[in-house]
Design a protein around this motif. Sequence first.
Motif, short mmCIF file in Angstrom:
data_model
loop_
_atom_site.label_atom_id
_atom_site.label_comp_id
_atom_site.label_asym_id
_atom_site.label_seq_id
_atom_site.Cartn_x
_atom_site.Cartn_y
_atom_site.Cartn_z
N GLU A 183 0.84 -1.21 0.00
CA GLU A 183 0.00 0.00 0.00
C GLU A 183 0.88 1.26 0.00
O GLU A 183 0.59 2.22 -0.70
N LEU A 184 1.96 1.22 0.76
CA LEU A 184 2.88 2.37 0.79
C LEU A 184 3.48 2.60 -0.60
O LEU A 184 3.54 3.73 -1.08
N LEU A 185 3.91 1.52 -1.26
CA LEU A 185 4.52 1.66 -2.59
C LEU A 185 3.52 2.23 -3.59
O LEU A 185 3.89 3.05 -4.44
N SER A 186 2.27 1.84 -3.45
CA SER A 186 1.23 2.37 -4.32
C SER A 186 1.07 3.88 -4.09
O SER A 186 0.97 4.67 -5.04
N MET A 187 1.07 4.31 -2.83
CA MET A 187 0.96 5.74 -2.49
C MET A 187 2.18 6.51 -2.99
O MET A 187 2.08 7.64 -3.43
N LEU A 188 3.34 5.87 -2.93
CA LEU A 188 4.59 6.48 -3.41
C LEU A 188 4.50 6.69 -4.93
O LEU A 188 4.82 7.77 -5.44
N ASP A 189 4.01 5.67 -5.63
CA ASP A 189 3.87 5.76 -7.09
C ASP A 189 2.84 6.81 -7.51
O ASP A 189 2.97 7.43 -8.55
N MET A 190 1.82 7.00 -6.67
CA MET A 190 0.78 7.99 -6.98
C MET A 190 1.19 9.41 -6.59
O MET A 190 0.51 10.36 -6.93
N GLY A 191 2.31 9.52 -5.84
CA GLY A 191 2.78 10.85 -5.46
C GLY A 191 2.15 11.41 -4.19
O GLY A 191 2.31 12.60 -3.91
N SER A 192 1.45 10.57 -3.42
CA SER A 192 0.93 11.09 -2.15
C SER A 192 1.95 10.91 -1.03
O SER A 192 1.81 11.46 0.06
N LEU A 193 3.03 10.15 -1.31
CA LEU A 193 4.16 10.02 -0.39
C LEU A 193 5.45 10.23 -1.17
O LEU A 193 5.50 10.00 -2.38
N TYR A 194 6.49 10.63 -0.46
CA TYR A 194 7.83 10.80 -1.04
C TYR A 194 8.83 10.14 -0.10
O TYR A 194 8.56 9.99 1.09
N THR A 195 10.01 9.81 -0.63
CA THR A 195 11.07 9.39 0.28
C THR A 195 11.44 10.62 1.10
O THR A 195 11.35 11.76 0.64
N PHE A 196 11.85 10.38 2.34
CA PHE A 196 12.02 11.46 3.31
C PHE A 196 13.02 12.52 2.84
O PHE A 196 14.12 12.20 2.41
N ARG A 197 12.59 13.75 2.91
CA ARG A 197 13.39 14.93 2.57
C ARG A 197 13.89 14.92 1.11
O ARG A 197 14.88 15.55 0.77
N TYR A 198 13.18 14.22 0.27
CA TYR A 198 13.51 14.11 -1.15
C TYR A 198 13.68 15.50 -1.78
O TYR A 198 14.57 15.70 -2.61
N HIS A 199 12.85 16.46 -1.39
CA HIS A 199 12.87 17.79 -2.01
C HIS A 199 13.97 18.69 -1.46
O HIS A 199 14.42 19.60 -2.14
N VAL A 200 14.37 18.47 -0.20
CA VAL A 200 15.29 19.44 0.42
C VAL A 200 16.64 18.87 0.82
O VAL A 200 17.63 19.61 0.87
N TRP A 201 16.71 17.58 1.15
CA TRP A 201 17.98 17.04 1.65
C TRP A 201 18.05 15.54 1.33
O TRP A 201 18.08 14.70 2.22
N PRO A 202 18.06 15.19 0.04
CA PRO A 202 17.99 13.76 -0.32
C PRO A 202 19.15 12.94 0.23
O PRO A 202 18.99 11.76 0.53
#
Length: 186
Positions: free
Chosen positions: A42-61
Amino acid sequence: HPSYHYRNSIQQLELPQRKAALIVPAFETLHYRLTFPKSKAELLSMLDMGSLYTFRYHVWPKGHAPTDYAKWRTATVPYRVAWQPDFEPYVVVRRDCPKYDQRFVGFGWNKVSHIMELDAQEYELLVLPNAFMIHMPHAPSFDISKFRLSAGYRGCLQTLREEFHQDLSRRYGAAALKYLTAERSL
């Protein structure tokens, strides 16, 4: 259930007999309300849909990149990862592990220095294949605001980092050189 999963992992990995830090892959949402995924699928599905991101992906990958999320997607057994500069995962460790360095209060370098110390003590960094956590959005902390706005705060943190490196060199000798070399090449 998460606590059951951790207890199971701790027993299977014989954690009481080995020096290991169990890494819990971290994700985040930009939504203030979220139905927490009940499974990795379920988490992977949410990740693929863009409702979740890997942590700090936008600011501190780089803080979580060594977790190797691409490998985690299909992992079924714990896998070892190598320390890299600025790595700051969330971990489950034995109670007798090295403590956090109390110089690093407020914002900056508390988790980074802790993982560095675990690595220096030759802890295995093992990513759990079925565990995850989700960071929820919240207002910026007072300390991160100070870090961003105050050159003095950033200068103090840099001095503490240098002291920490010197202490690692004193305690671990040549083995600690890699941390300083990595820091200087950034």
